[in-house]
Motif scaffolding. Structure first.
Motif, short mmCIF file in Angstrom:
data_model
loop_
_atom_site.label_atom_id
_atom_site.label_comp_id
_atom_site.label_asym_id
_atom_site.label_seq_id
_atom_site.Cartn_x
_atom_site.Cartn_y
_atom_site.Cartn_z
N ARG A 19 0.79 -1.29 0.03
CA ARG A 19 -0.10 0.04 -0.04
C ARG A 19 0.80 1.19 0.05
O ARG A 19 0.80 2.13 0.90
CB ARG A 19 -0.92 -0.05 1.28
CG ARG A 19 -1.98 -1.13 1.22
CD ARG A 19 -2.83 -1.23 2.47
NE ARG A 19 -3.83 -2.50 2.62
CZ ARG A 19 -3.53 -3.51 2.85
NH1 ARG A 19 -2.26 -3.87 3.20
NH2 ARG A 19 -4.71 -4.29 2.79
N VAL A 20 1.84 1.28 -1.02
CA VAL A 20 2.90 2.39 -0.91
C VAL A 20 2.29 3.82 -0.98
O VAL A 20 2.96 4.68 -0.60
CB VAL A 20 3.56 2.27 -2.31
CG1 VAL A 20 4.38 1.10 -2.40
CG2 VAL A 20 2.70 2.21 -3.61
N LEU A 34 -0.54 9.25 -6.14
CA LEU A 34 -0.40 7.84 -6.06
C LEU A 34 -1.43 6.68 -5.84
O LEU A 34 -1.84 5.80 -5.98
CB LEU A 34 0.75 7.49 -5.26
CG LEU A 34 1.34 5.96 -5.26
CD1 LEU A 34 1.74 5.66 -6.90
CD2 LEU A 34 2.71 5.91 -4.23
N ALA A 35 -2.37 7.45 -4.57
CA ALA A 35 -3.80 6.61 -4.19
C ALA A 35 -4.55 6.55 -5.44
O ALA A 35 -5.35 5.62 -5.17
CB ALA A 35 -4.36 7.82 -3.11
N VAL A 46 1.47 15.75 0.36
CA VAL A 46 0.17 15.76 0.00
C VAL A 46 -0.22 15.62 -1.43
O VAL A 46 -1.00 14.45 -1.79
CB VAL A 46 -0.51 16.90 0.54
CG1 VAL A 46 -2.16 16.90 0.07
CG2 VAL A 46 -0.78 16.69 1.94
N PRO A 47 0.49 16.29 -2.47
CA PRO A 47 0.02 16.03 -3.82
C PRO A 47 0.71 14.67 -4.37
O PRO A 47 0.08 13.98 -5.08
CB PRO A 47 0.68 17.24 -4.82
CG PRO A 47 1.70 17.80 -3.75
CD PRO A 47 1.17 17.47 -2.42
N LEU A 48 1.91 14.05 -3.60
CA LEU A 48 2.31 12.75 -4.15
C LEU A 48 1.58 11.90 -3.52
O LEU A 48 1.15 10.84 -4.43
CB LEU A 48 3.74 12.80 -3.48
CG LEU A 48 4.81 13.74 -4.00
CD1 LEU A 48 5.94 13.55 -3.10
CD2 LEU A 48 4.91 13.62 -5.38
N ARG A 81 -13.40 4.96 1.25
CA ARG A 81 -13.17 6.27 1.04
C ARG A 81 -12.83 7.02 2.23
O ARG A 81 -11.83 8.07 2.17
CB ARG A 81 -14.07 6.95 0.18
CG ARG A 81 -14.22 6.65 -1.30
CD ARG A 81 -15.05 7.45 -2.23
NE ARG A 81 -15.26 7.11 -3.44
CZ ARG A 81 -16.10 7.64 -4.30
NH1 ARG A 81 -16.57 8.71 -3.96
NH2 ARG A 81 -16.15 7.08 -5.51
N ALA A 82 -13.65 6.87 3.23
CA ALA A 82 -13.43 7.65 4.67
C ALA A 82 -12.00 7.20 5.21
O ALA A 82 -11.37 7.91 5.92
CB ALA A 82 -14.69 7.27 5.54
N VAL A 83 -11.76 5.81 4.98
CA VAL A 83 -10.54 5.24 5.67
C VAL A 83 -9.48 5.80 4.82
O VAL A 83 -8.38 6.25 5.68
CB VAL A 83 -10.72 3.73 5.73
CG1 VAL A 83 -9.19 3.32 6.03
CG2 VAL A 83 -11.66 3.21 6.39
N GLY A 84 -9.32 6.06 3.51
CA GLY A 84 -8.62 6.46 2.72
C GLY A 84 -8.17 8.03 3.14
O GLY A 84 -7.09 8.56 3.34
N GLY A 85 -9.29 8.82 3.21
CA GLY A 85 -9.28 10.17 3.46
C GLY A 85 -8.86 10.34 4.90
O GLY A 85 -7.96 11.11 5.28
#
Length: 406
Positions: free
Chosen positions: A9-10, A399-400, A393-395, A360-364
């Motif tokens: 999960r890089v 990548l996400a 942040v933009p990276l 999505r909530a977890v990813g956020g």
């Protein structure tokens, strides 16, 4: 390579370096060798936890997420377990290079990671264990930075070559020399790694909420948990703003009434004053007076070209905003970015607790750790570290889109 990036999960890796940078800021030190070693150790232990997590969940993932690398057969269980063991050893080795205190914290962090993945994850203690791991990660950065800085200062003070300096061992807590070669190493009073505990608890509380939401990401169906975590996120943002420390790390404390007599020209941050008078010198001329043969300590008449007390610093331009003036603005911006990243996905998951929106909530929540770390660094008086963290942040967002962080 694609399978390993999914296993590790890089895209979530960018949430790790900010722990050490926030920890360094909390102890009042600029990032250094110890901070870099802590970041390396944290990255290794984080990825070890990712590989071990999929190894432990391989049977469950075969039912709920058969596309994962191990259930799909792209990575063997033995390879994932071996990677987890090798990365754990590498993380501990890097922490050992930062000193024994850092190794002790890293050992506790590694033990918490393995305990969570192998057992605690499926118990009620799971979120607390993950929160403890993230808090320990920030404390690892604080400990490694403080230990490396203390070692470097002691080495500089004791000296390594022949001569008088080499015969003076430095006592713990002693004040190092104030010569030009030691200014960079001894910029301010050292703080104990325990000074980073409040920041570690804030980051741990956020991690607790993200982990609690993630327990429902495969099946969904929970509305109360995202709402509770949303309230916690708002409270954490308010706490970070309310406890802002206005003094920068390493900046000398301004003398109070007991430290400086009224009318005195002494200022500890002035380049021509290196030490403060401990007692009143009865033989010295009073401020504003002149004695033949004696150089006055203060001009009798106002010198319009001289810096005024409390307003001058070398390199300071009167018409440009200073770092302390910008710090509250950056802190507000970082905290707003934290709320903007974590809040809307949590609200959507509460309104529609489906698996995709919960994920999505977890990813956020994972990505929101980055602006939270930046806010913690700025709150401790290190806006530069906060900006460095926000540059990730933009990276992480880019990548996400290719590799899911959950």
């Amino acid at each position: 390579m694609r399978a390993w990036t999914e296993l590790f999960r890089v895209s979530a890796l960018f949430s790790v370096p900010g722990d050490a940078l926030a920890g360094a800021a909390a102890v009042g030190r600029s990032p250094g060798r110890g901070t870099a070693l802590a970041i390396g150790a944290s990255l290794c232990l984080y990825e070890a936890g990712m590989a071990l997590n999929d190894w432990a969940d391989r049977e469950e993932d075969a039912v709920d997420r058969p596309h994962r690398p191990i259930p799909s057969g792209r990575i063997s269980p033995s390879a994932a377990l071996g990677a987890a063991g090798a990365l754990t050893a590498a993380g501990l080795a890097l922490a050992a290079r930062a000193g024994r205190p850092a190794l002790a914290v890293a050992t506790g962090l590694a033990a918490m990671v393995w305990a969570y993945d192998l057992h605690l994850k499926h118990t009620k203690a799971g979120p607390a264990a993950m929160a403890a791991a993230r808090s320990l990660d920030l404390l690892l950065g604080a400990t490694a930075t403080a230990t490396a800085m203390s070692t470097a200062t002691a080495t500089s003070y004791a000296g390594t070559g022949p001569g008088p300096r080499a015969t003076r061992p430095m006592r713990l807590g002693a004040v190092p020399p104030t010569g030009p070669d030691n200014v960079a190493r001894a910029a301010g009073p050292a703080r104990s790694p325990l000074a980073a505990l409040p920041a570690a608890l804030v980051l741990g509380a956020h991690t607790y909420g993200v982990t609690a939401v993630s327990r429902h990401e495969a099946q969904g169906g929970s509305t109360a948990v995202p709402l509770a975590v949303l309230a916690t996120t708002t409270a954490l943002a308010a706490a970070v703003l309310a406890t802002h420390q206005r003094q920068r790390p390493g900046e000398p404390a301004r003398p109070g009434p007991a430290a400086t007599a009224p009318g005195s020209s002494y200022r500890p941050d002035h380049p021509h004053h290196s030490t403060a008078p401990s007692v009143l010198d009865l033989g010295a001329p009073l401020p504003g007076t002149y004695r033949p043969g004696h150089h006055p300590t203060a001009p009798a008449l106002p010198d319009l070209g001289a810096p005024q007390p409390g307003t001058y610093r070398p390199g300071h331009h009167p018409h440009r905003p200073t770092a302390p003036a910008l710090t509250p603005l950056l802190l507000t911006a970082f905290t707003g970015a934290y709320l903007r990243t974590a809040g809307p996905p949590l609200l959507h998951a509460a309104l529609n607790p489906s698996p995709p929106l919960t994920q999505r909530a977890v990813g956020g929540g994972i990505r929101a750790m980055i602006p939270l770390q930046a806010a913690l660094a700025a709150r401790a008086g290190a806006p530069g570290s906060g900006l460095a963290v926000m540059a990730l942040v933009p990276l992480a967002r880019s990548l996400a889109r290719k590799v899911s962080p959950t």
